[in-house]
Design an enzyme around this catalytic site. Structure first.
Site, PDB file in Angstrom:
ATOM      1  N   SER A 210       0.855  -1.179   0.000  1.00  0.00           N
ATOM      2  CA  SER A 210       0.000   0.000   0.000  1.00  0.00           C
ATOM      3  C   SER A 210       0.892   1.230   0.000  1.00  0.00           C
ATOM      4  O   SER A 210       1.942   1.249   0.639  1.00  0.00           O
ATOM      5  CB  SER A 210      -0.878  -0.010   1.260  1.00  0.00           C
ATOM      6  OG  SER A 210      -1.386   1.276   1.483  1.00  0.00           O
TER       7      SER A 210
ATOM      8  N   LYS B 111      10.378   2.857  13.980  1.00  0.00           N
ATOM      9  CA  LYS B 111       9.782   4.173  13.741  1.00  0.00           C
ATOM     10  C   LYS B 111      10.825   5.285  13.854  1.00  0.00           C
ATOM     11  O   LYS B 111      10.672   6.354  13.277  1.00  0.00           O
ATOM     12  CB  LYS B 111       8.668   4.436  14.762  1.00  0.00           C
ATOM     13  CG  LYS B 111       7.472   3.499  14.629  1.00  0.00           C
ATOM     14  CD  LYS B 111       6.488   3.982  13.600  1.00  0.00           C
ATOM     15  CE  LYS B 111       5.348   2.972  13.445  1.00  0.00           C
ATOM     16  NZ  LYS B 111       4.599   3.195  12.199  1.00  0.00           N
TER      17      LYS B 111
ATOM     18  N   CYS C 154       2.289  -4.847  16.959  1.00  0.00           N
ATOM     19  CA  CYS C 154       2.946  -3.748  17.685  1.00  0.00           C
ATOM     20  C   CYS C 154       2.986  -3.982  19.188  1.00  0.00           C
ATOM     21  O   CYS C 154       3.866  -3.479  19.877  1.00  0.00           O
ATOM     22  CB  CYS C 154       2.225  -2.440  17.409  1.00  0.00           C
ATOM     23  SG  CYS C 154       2.100  -2.073  15.669  1.00  0.00           S
TER      24      CYS C 154
END
Lengths: 389, 596
Positions: B330, B369, B526
């Site tokens: 995506s 991240k 997560c």
């Protein structure tokens, strides 16, 4: 204790060409595998790599495992300092090694055999491969369903440890495995595997040729047969000698020493150091000090500190590094004797180091770490003043 | 494991356990604690640290209890003189090659070696210090992970994690003996190798050898700078993990205490990544439906199955290992990066803040991240969209530094705007959650009805199985979606990169017929992220998952398209999903990377 006077023997290096070996093999495989294994057990043959496990039992355990695939592996990773007999065997009578492997394959139900050749012996490859080509073809012609191939190591000492050897053969980092399971249950490719030393396999061929009774005439109750010794150091007769097992070290020194022998390191760097005062009471054999064949003779000009220092440097470098007692223990023993020598630590620190060596002996993961205590304790105990001053 | 029972005695107490049980587990059954270092519930047995050795009667050697199966009639002693001497030696040896600057260490107080050293009082005897000066220079090339070889005890948990759980093998053992180290391909810096920054190695490192790169001080500086407006966003999985580092048992939801703590710490706007998680569903759901339409109606060659893109460890894995499948990802940015791009545009505009004076901080269960926010393409606001990423663990440290009595905090709520999230966003934190959230919304968009699962709980996509598959029948669709009538939507979910690799290999080889695949880089999703509290285990992750689903059930709004703030942003700012503005701010692209 039964002792033998030192007797030179000539069995291992008796010339045997490929055809003669094939002849022994084809005759042997007409018998049942159980009978062959019983003969090997009866012969009392113990592993010639140094650990001395009864060969026949090893075969029996592997035979009893239910598996379509099994392997025979010849451990030719001859890395023990002071040992060079397997090289000579492979150089001069390799077909007898192939024969032992084939008989083993037949006895346990394996169709594939591998020789794990130490990287430094790759110069033997062209010759061995040529012999193997001929040998494998003869096996095929005789309808014996077994083939032998060679895998080369890369020079790590640890890969002589059987489970690290399997890892290496599988293309992985050569690190010993947890045991159990043992190779007889899960060895190479996690299949039941017999792994024997080069010399052991030659003995198999000889036992099958002459029968177990003839073999048993040599050696003692606990140490049957003869053994190839790699003699080095302060000796006028450095080289390879086949001798009967079970002799007192004193006899050996009388024959091979230079008249000034101070100590003999029996069994290579990982073996025991025997000082002169113990020569008479030390038997070379499984009832005394077992050995893979290395006999290093030191005369009075040698510093036993240097000898121990060399060994410890070797182990510090050759530990695979995975388990704590071996990886760090070796370094501490090495740095420890250095610091005592320099006077940075008190002589009593040697006692701490001996305790550490004893911990390594019982808690290291494999034979490498476990055996460092052998040279350490025997040299420190017998030559303490040379370590300190 | 066999059902056959084996009888043995441990410290003279009889016990029966199943055949194949390790001595360690048998001892646990009798509540005898045997210390371990290289052992970990998520990993294969190594048996290399030797701290767990025990004495077995009649045996010449001590046995590593983690690696030795019980046998009938065995008599084990876990605390004999031999055992204690050996164990103490092992700890002392490890300390002698360990750079024990504990007071300065990031793991001070959370170090397994430190607690063993303290338990066994090894201070009175010291071996020679073996720490190499060269090893003391930590590898801080990666924005996510710091690797300090001088703290490493060679337990190889990281190596096994990287290989067994993640199928990455960025970390491996090199050399032997005294030169043995845990290193990378050709000992290159971490930022130049295949490392995905997932941080799973950190979660399993017993010492301070592997830690996250910490940005706590930078964040404090921003907070203390009066000219800066510091916004903070919190990822879904932080709220169910943070409690573990602040005195709670695993599985405690601390969402609103966390909000209160963030305000106490001094963040100017306390916002929720859940908002952009909901937004992701709108964008990614629309993207999936568009891809399906282009494939089915327009007959175009479209990259399907489509794969989720929320997990930056997974993205980097794909860039390294399956670059040929990058078109299948995506194009949606992760919720963190969508948030960052909107904070310095939409939020700044709405609140009248100059984005140049804005510092954007995110609290993540994740170390990847930290890498993601530094990707050069993540500057669509005209500034670096997210300035600093802190892990759940780092936030816990800040809470402690700020002197906050966390357990006594009164609940507080997120600021508005960009502070509203639905239950669908919360479950992003668990494996299968993005899939469930996407299905809740997409199914309703296409059929006008709620997903046909009791209480919206799509059970087939939940749970800790490595790879999950589900099929959803689409019937009685709205007229606009008639091309989907009677279609069976086939989806797959994988968590942990080793499982992702299995699914991707099948996709690459044309052996999988999925339309949509959710991948999370970390085991459990997560909630098991590389920035979550340590320790981790299947049991702990199970409890965190329960907490996530309970958080979802407790929210009034549980479908992303119900989020009023999401509706508002489309009305006021973005226009429509996949629209121009979305394209500029919320979508991204990927690049192939080297394979070592």
């Amino acid at each position: 204790m039964e002792t033998k006077i030192l007797k030179k023997v000539d069995l291992i290096f008796q010339e045997s060409n490929v055809n003669e070996v094939i002849d022994i093999v084809t005759k042997t495989v007409t018998r049942s595998s159980d009978d062959i294994i019983l003969d090997i057990i009866d012969s009392g043959l113990k592993g010639r790599g140094g650990a001395g496990f009864p060969t026949g039992l090893k075969w029996k355990f592997t035979k009893n495992e239910d598996s379509a695939v099994k392997y025979v592996i010849c451990n030719a990773d001859e890395g023990e300092p002071g040992t060079f007999k397997d090289r000579e065997i492979l150089d001069t009578v390799a077909p007898k090694v192939f024969g032992g492997m084939t008989i083993c394959g037949y006895s346990i139900g394996a169709k594939e055999g591998y020789i794990y050749l130490r990287g430094e012996y790759n110069f033997l490859l062209p010759k061995l491969n040529k012999q193997l080509e001929e040998y494998n073809k003869l096996l095929k012609d005789n309808k014996i369903d077994f083939t032998i191939a060679i895998k080369s190591g890369s020079g790590a000492y640890i890969c002589g440890e059987e489970s690290a050897l399997f890892e290496s053969m599988e293309g992985k980092r050569g690190e010993p495995r947890n045991k159990p399971p043992y190779p007889t249950v899960a060895g190479y490719n996690s299949k039941p595997t017999v792994i024997n030393n080069v010399e052991t396999l030659v003995q198999i061929t000889m036992i099958c040729k002459m029968g177990p009774d003839k073999f048993k005439e040599l050696g003692t109750k606990d140490s049957r047969g003869s053994k190839v010794f790699s003699v080095s150091g302060d000796t006028p007769q450095a080289g390879i000698h086949e001798l009967e097992l079970g002799m007192p070290l004193a006899d050996f020194v009388e024959d091979f020493g230079d008249g000034d022998t101070k100590a003999v390191q029996v069994g290579g760097a990982s073996g025991h150091c025997v000082p002169r005062k113990q020569f008479k009471d030390t038997i070379i054999g499984f009832e005394g000090i077992p050995t893979g064949g290395s006999m290093m003779i030191f005369n009075s000009s040698r510093s036993m500190y240097n000898v121990l220092h060399d060994y410890l440097e070797f182990f510090t470098e050759e530990s695979c590094g995975q388990c704590t007692p071996c990886r760090v223990g070796c370094q501490q023993l090495l740095k420890g004797i250095e610091s005592v020598k320099k006077g940075e630590r008190k002589p009593a620190y040697l006692d701490e180091l001996k305790k550490l060596a004893n911990t390594m002996k019982i808690s290291a993961k494999c034979g490498l770490g476990q055996s460092v205590a052998n040279p350490f304790n025997s040299i420190v105990d017998n030559f303490k003043e040379e370590i300190i001053y | 494991m066999s059902e056959y029972l084996v009888n043995l005695k441990i410290n003279n107490i009889p016990v029966s356990v199943k055949e194949g049980t390790s001595i360690l587990d048998a001892a646990k059954k009798l509540n005898f604690n045997i210390p371990t270092l290289c052992n970990h519930p998520d990993l294969s047995v190594a048996g290399n640290c030797r701290v767990c050795v025990v004495e077995v009667k009649g045996a010449r050697l001590l046995s590593a209890s983690c690696a030795t199966p019980v046998s009938e009639g065995m008599e084990v002693f876990t605390n004999s003189e031999k055992v204690r001497t050996s164990r103490k030696h092992v700890i002392e040896l490890l300390l002698s090659e360990h750079n024990a600057d504990c007071t300065k260490c990031f793991k001070n107080g959370h170090c397994e070696l430190q607690s063993l050293a303290s338990e066994y009082r090894v201070g009175d005897h010291v071996f020679i210090d073996l720490v190499h000066a060269k090893d003391k220079i930590a590898d801080i090339s990666s924005p996510s992970i710091s690797k300090d070889d001088s703290k490493c005890i060679r337990c190889q948990r990281c190596v096994r994690t990287c290989e067994e759980l993640q199928a990455v093998s960025a970390l491996a053992v090199i050399k032997k003996g005294d030169h043995q180290r845990i290193s990378t391909f050709m000992s290159k810096p971490l930022n130049e190798v295949v490392c995905t920054n997932c941080g799973q190695c950190i979660n399993r490192c017993p010492t301070g050898a592997l830690t996250e790169r910490s940005y706590i001080e930078q964040v404090w500086n921003a907070i203390n700078d009066p000219s800066k407006h510091v916004v903070v966003q919190t990822a879904p999985a932080v709220r169910i993990g943070l409690g573990e580092d602040l005195g709670y048992d695993p599985g405690e939801r601390v969402t609103y205490k966390m909000v209160a703590a963030l305000r106490h710490i001094g963040f100017d706007s306390v916002l929720d990544t859940d908002f952009t998680a909901d937004l992701t569903i709108m964008e990614e759901g629309t993207e999936l439906l568009t891809r399906l339409k282009r494939a089915l109606v327009d007959g175009e060659k479209v990259a399907l199955p489509m794969m989720t893109s929320c997990s930056p460890g997974w993205i980097k894995f794909q860039e390294h290992i399956f670059p040929e499948l990058l078109p299948n990802l995506s194009t949606c940015k992760s919720p963190q990066q969508m948030f960052g791009a909107l904070a310095k545009t939409y939020y700044a505009k709405k609140k009248g803040i100059d984005p140049k004076n804005m510092v954007s901080v995110s609290i993540m269960p994740c170390t990847a991240k930290k890498f993601e926010c530094n990707r050069p393409e993540m500057r669509d606001s005209g500034y670096q969209d997210v300035d600093y990423v802190l892990t759940t663990r780092e936030l816990a440290m800040m809470v402690k530094q700020a002197g906050i009595d966390f357990m006594k905090l009164e609940d507080e709520h997120y600021d508005s705007i960009m502070g509203e999230g639905t239950g669908a966003a919360v479950i992003f934190g668990a494996t299968g959650g993005v899939m469930e959230a996407a299905l809740r919304t997409a199914y309703e968009i296409v059929t006008g009805r709620e997903v046909p699962f009791t209480n919206l709980n799509i059970m087939p996509v939940r749970g800790m199985e490595g790879v999950k598959e589900a099929k959803v029948m689409i019937k009685d669709v709205l007229p606009a979606w008639s091309f989907l009538e009677g279609a069976e939507l086939s989806v797959a979910i994988a968590h942990g990169l080793a499982n992702a690799k299995k699914v991707m290999t099948a996709v690459r080889d044309g052996k999988a017929n999925y339309h949509f695949i959710e991948i999370m880089g970390c085991p459990g999703g997560c909630l098991g992220g590389g920035g979550q509290p340590i320790p981790t285990s299947p049991e702990i992750r199970g409890k965190r998952a329960e907490a996530i689903y309970s958080e979802d059930e407790h929210l009034a709004l549980r479908k992303s398209h119900q989020n009023p703030e999401v509706a508002q942003i489309y009305k006021d700012f973005l226009g429509e999903p996949l629209g121009h503005k979305s394209h500029d701010l919320l979508h991204t692209h990927y690049k192939a990377r080297i394979r070592y």
